[in-house]
Write a protein that holds these residues in place. Structure first.
Motif, PDB file in Angstrom:
ATOM      1  N   TRP A  49       0.846  -1.197   0.000  1.00 44.74           N
ATOM      2  CA  TRP A  49       0.000   0.000   0.000  1.00 44.74           C
ATOM      3  C   TRP A  49       0.873   1.236   0.000  1.00 44.74           C
ATOM      4  O   TRP A  49       2.047   1.172   0.392  1.00 44.74           O
ATOM      5  N   HIS A  50       0.269   2.356  -0.401  1.00 42.88           N
ATOM      6  CA  HIS A  50       1.011   3.617  -0.457  1.00 42.88           C
ATOM      7  C   HIS A  50       0.114   4.741   0.073  1.00 42.88           C
ATOM      8  O   HIS A  50      -1.111   4.645  -0.044  1.00 42.88           O
ATOM      9  N   ALA A  51       0.753   5.766   0.619  1.00 35.00           N
ATOM     10  CA  ALA A  51      -0.008   6.959   1.000  1.00 35.00           C
ATOM     11  C   ALA A  51       0.689   8.174   0.406  1.00 35.00           C
ATOM     12  O   ALA A  51       1.909   8.347   0.567  1.00 35.00           O
ATOM     13  N   LEU A  52      -0.088   8.983  -0.303  1.00 36.69           N
ATOM     14  CA  LEU A  52       0.404  10.247  -0.856  1.00 36.69           C
ATOM     15  C   LEU A  52       0.054  11.324   0.168  1.00 36.69           C
ATOM     16  O   LEU A  52      -1.109  11.444   0.578  1.00 36.69           O
ATOM     17  N   VAL A  53       1.061  12.079   0.582  1.00 36.18           N
ATOM     18  CA  VAL A  53       0.833  13.080   1.631  1.00 36.18           C
ATOM     19  C   VAL A  53       1.172  14.460   1.089  1.00 36.18           C
ATOM     20  O   VAL A  53       2.225  14.636   0.464  1.00 36.18           O
ATOM     21  N   GLU A  54       0.270  15.412   1.320  1.00 36.43           N
ATOM     22  CA  GLU A  54       0.586  16.794   0.937  1.00 36.43           C
ATOM     23  C   GLU A  54       0.448  17.696   2.154  1.00 36.43           C
ATOM     24  O   GLU A  54      -0.569  17.675   2.855  1.00 36.43           O
ATOM     25  N   ALA A  55       1.510  18.485   2.407  1.00 37.86           N
ATOM     26  CA  ALA A  55       1.478  19.481   3.488  1.00 37.86           C
ATOM     27  C   ALA A  55       1.590  20.856   2.842  1.00 37.86           C
ATOM     28  O   ALA A  55       2.333  21.027   1.869  1.00 37.86           O
ATOM     29  N   THR A  56       0.857  21.826   3.369  1.00 36.38           N
ATOM     30  CA  THR A  56       0.897  23.175   2.783  1.00 36.38           C
ATOM     31  C   THR A  56       1.062  24.218   3.885  1.00 36.38           C
ATOM     32  O   THR A  56       0.763  23.948   5.061  1.00 36.38           O
ATOM     33  N   THR A  57       1.486  25.395   3.485  1.00 35.29           N
ATOM     34  CA  THR A  57       1.541  26.494   4.445  1.00 35.29           C
ATOM     35  C   THR A  57       1.269  27.824   3.745  1.00 35.29           C
ATOM     36  O   THR A  57       1.598  27.990   2.565  1.00 35.29           O
ATOM     37  N   ALA A  58       0.678  28.739   4.511  1.00 33.08           N
ATOM     38  CA  ALA A  58       0.468  30.104   4.016  1.00 33.08           C
ATOM     39  C   ALA A  58       1.481  31.040   4.668  1.00 33.08           C
ATOM     40  O   ALA A  58       1.439  32.249   4.448  1.00 33.08           O
ATOM     41  N   ASP A  59       2.395  30.476   5.461  1.00 33.33           N
ATOM     42  CA  ASP A  59       3.357  31.283   6.220  1.00 33.33           C
ATOM     43  C   ASP A  59       4.710  31.295   5.493  1.00 33.33           C
ATOM     44  O   ASP A  59       5.375  30.254   5.386  1.00 33.33           O
ATOM     45  N   PRO A  60       5.151  32.450   4.996  1.00 32.30           N
ATOM     46  CA  PRO A  60       6.416  32.498   4.239  1.00 32.30           C
ATOM     47  C   PRO A  60       7.627  32.062   5.075  1.00 32.30           C
ATOM     48  O   PRO A  60       8.653  31.679   4.538  1.00 32.30           O
ATOM     49  N   GLN A  61       7.527  32.153   6.407  1.00 29.62           N
ATOM     50  CA  GLN A  61       8.658  31.774   7.272  1.00 29.62           C
ATOM     51  C   GLN A  61       8.729  30.259   7.494  1.00 29.62           C
ATOM     52  O   GLN A  61       9.754  29.737   7.928  1.00 29.62           O
ATOM     53  N   ALA A  62       7.641  29.558   7.250  1.00 36.89           N
ATOM     54  CA  ALA A  62       7.602  28.127   7.598  1.00 36.89           C
ATOM     55  C   ALA A  62       8.336  27.301   6.541  1.00 36.89           C
ATOM     56  O   ALA A  62       8.281  27.608   5.355  1.00 36.89           O
ATOM     57  N   ASP A  63       9.021  26.247   6.999  1.00 35.16           N
ATOM     58  CA  ASP A  63       9.673  25.327   6.061  1.00 35.16           C
ATOM     59  C   ASP A  63       8.902  24.003   6.106  1.00 35.16           C
ATOM     60  O   ASP A  63       9.238  23.081   6.849  1.00 35.16           O
TER      61      ASP A  63
END
Ligand SMILES: Cc1cc2nc3c(=O)[nH]c(=O)nc-3n(C[C@H](O)[C@H](O)[C@H](O)COP(=O)(O)OP(=O)(O)OC[C@H]3O[C@@H](n4cnc5c(N)ncnc54)[C@H](O)[C@@H]3O)c2cc1C
Length: 472
Positions: A282-296
């Motif tokens: 099995w596989h999981a596709l993960v997406e993380a997002t941010t609206a904060d320009p300082q966040a990595d």
């Protein structure tokens, strides 16, 4: 064409002008068959109002002449809800000319879009003011805001932002008696009894015509990180999701993909390649997002996946090194249905069960279907975190002309029985329309059916709004 239809069309022509009344069968033809090409309807005319006032005129005429209307947006719905009956006894009501974005504001975090605005157009308008409408799906270049609201559409960001129900701040609609419900005020608090906006969302055009919608916006994303992970089982995939959610609020997408589906994509979709070196069930596709320009967000996701690997939750993971690679990962997920079609006939079921039960359901239901119909291949992929998967049954060794007709109904009934026994829904995202009406009637609890019929009767006693859809 009946006398009543002819009168309605003639009177509508006087009020709407030539642009608003289409009677040329060639122009109507593309709109009377559903997206999947399975249901073919007919209509003597397609009315295309350009304003709420024109919709009022049409609905009043429909009531006067007792001629039903079938509202339609982009005609991308998966349940043939926008397809008129084959006997031509209803008039198609195209909302695509009502395509103005009335307002879009970063300050109020709201956009007010008319029903015929295409989703991609709304995305662009929100982007221009530094905001985002956080719902997207494969049909974004064609589906409309009215259709999305009327089917309570979901997509890949439901995990974080919910379905249309959570994203609609208010609805303007013409009710079956010709009155206008104006709910576009964008009030956060409004306790004046029944919530008519929510009643119209997911109503599939059976309670009125949505003419405009106030939509919630969120700040635009400045960065995203996309990872592909290999896991032993759906249970491990869910464990990974909970592990991530406990440590960050940036997870926005989480899609389950079985190895079997990935193999089909690699076989049939040009330009695709396996993201991981080894094989995983099995596989999981993960997406993380941010609206904060300082966040990595990439560094954070990499660190968390490293911990998940150490703890034995996942077997392997790779973070997309570029936007092109992120797109390539998503392509592996988004082309599963296309790859299945290339392999042979497939029966699609858009179902949900409670999230904690989903891993067990996927394995159990697949085993039961394959045992009952030896030779077919059953598997589930998609929005695990929403408790919603696409449970698809491929013909496998049964692939032959007439497979849908010979086994399709029995397989679907078995899947729907299993879903119902698990306390789930036979339609998680796509609605009931025409295609699921018989199964809905067979399996829905009597209380639900009674309430639906009573609401329909109260608001649309003449039965002029999209008859033959949704209500069993
Ligand atoms: C490639 C592809 C991917 C998809 N992915 C997803 C997905 O991930 N998630 C998901 O939930 N759906 C998905 N869908 C289904 C579909 O896009 C949605 O159901 C969409 O909301 C339909 O919008 P539409 O404008 O095309 O509506 P239509 O198909 O025109 O109509 C759908 C229903 O809404 C009614 N309706 C339309 N406009 C109005 C109105 N103004 N007032 C009252 N009733 C109205 C119609 O009568 C019909 O019952 C997908 C479809 C395709 C083709």
């Amino acid at each position: 064409m009946t006398e009543a239809e002819a009168q309605l069309i003639e009177q509508a022509g006087r009020k709407l002008g030539p642009k608003g009344v289409i009677t040329d069968p060639k122009e109507i033809e593309p709109w009377v068959t559903d997206w999947r090409g399975r249901v073919h309807g007919n209509s003597p005319a397609m009315l295309a109002p350009a304003s709420t006032e024109e919709v009022v005129e049409i609905v009043r005429l429909a009531g006067e002449h007792r001629v039903p209307l079938v509202p339609q947006g982009g005609n991308t719905g998966m349940a043939a809800g926008a397809t008129p009956p084959a006997d031509g006894s209803a008039i198609l009501l195209s909302m695509r000319r009502m395509n103005r974005i009335r307002s879009v504001s970063a300050e109020s975090r709201l956009a007010v879009a008319e029903a015929g605005v295409v989703l991609a157009t709304l995305h662009d308008a929100a982007h221009e003011v530094g905001m985002r409408f956080p719902l997207t799906l494969g049909a974004r270049g064609s589906c409309t805001i009215g259709g999305l609201a009327s089917t309570n559409a979901g997509g890949t960001q439901v995990l974080k932002f919910g379905t249309m129900r959570s994203l609609v701040a208010g609805v303007e609609a013409v009710l079956p008696d010709g009155s206008i419900h104006s709910g576009l005020g964008g009030l956060k608090k409004d306790n004046r009894g029944y919530n008519l906006d929510q009643l119209l969302i997911g109503a599939e055009g059976t309670l009125g015509v949505i003419t405009a919608v106030a939509l919630r916006l969120v700040p635009a994303i400045v960065a995203r990180a996309v990872a592909w992970t290999g896991v032993d089982s759906p249970a491990k995939a869910l464990e990974l999701l909970r592990f991530l959610e406990a440590r960050t609020s940036s997870i926005e997408g989480f899609e389950l993909v079985p190895q079997d589906s990935l193999d089909l994509v690699l076989k049939h979709v040009p330009g695709t390649r396996p993201p991981l070196a080894g094989k995983h069930q099995w596989h999981a596709l993960v997406e993380a997002t941010t609206a904060d320009p300082q966040a990595d967000v990439a560094a954070e996701l990499q660190r968390l996946l490293g911990s998940a690997l150490e703890q034995g939750i996942i077997g392997d993971a790779v973070l997309a090194a570029s936007e092109a690679q992120a797109e390539a990962f998503w392509k592996l997920r988004d082309t599963i249905s296309e790859a299945e079609r290339a392999e042979g006939p497939t029966l699609a079921h858009d179902i949900s069960v409670p999230v904690p039960d989903m891993p067990g359901f996927i394995l159990d239901a697949a085993a039961k279907v394959e045992a009952a119909f030896p030779g077919v291949v059953a598997s589930g992929f998609g929005h695990l975190g929403d408790g919603n998967i696409h449970f698809h049954v491929r013909a496998g060794t049964h692939a032959a002309p007439g497979w849908y007709e010979s086994e399709g109904e029995a397989i679907t009934q078995l899947v729907d029985d299993l879903v119902t026994a698990a306390g789930g829904s036979i339609s998680a995202e796509h609605g009931i329309g025409q295609l699921k009406r018989a199964e809905f009637a067979r399996l829905a609890p009597p209380g639900r059916i009674h309430a639906l019929r009573a609401i329909k009767q109260a608001l649309d006693p003449l039965g002029i709004m999209n008859p033959g859809k949704l209500i069993p």
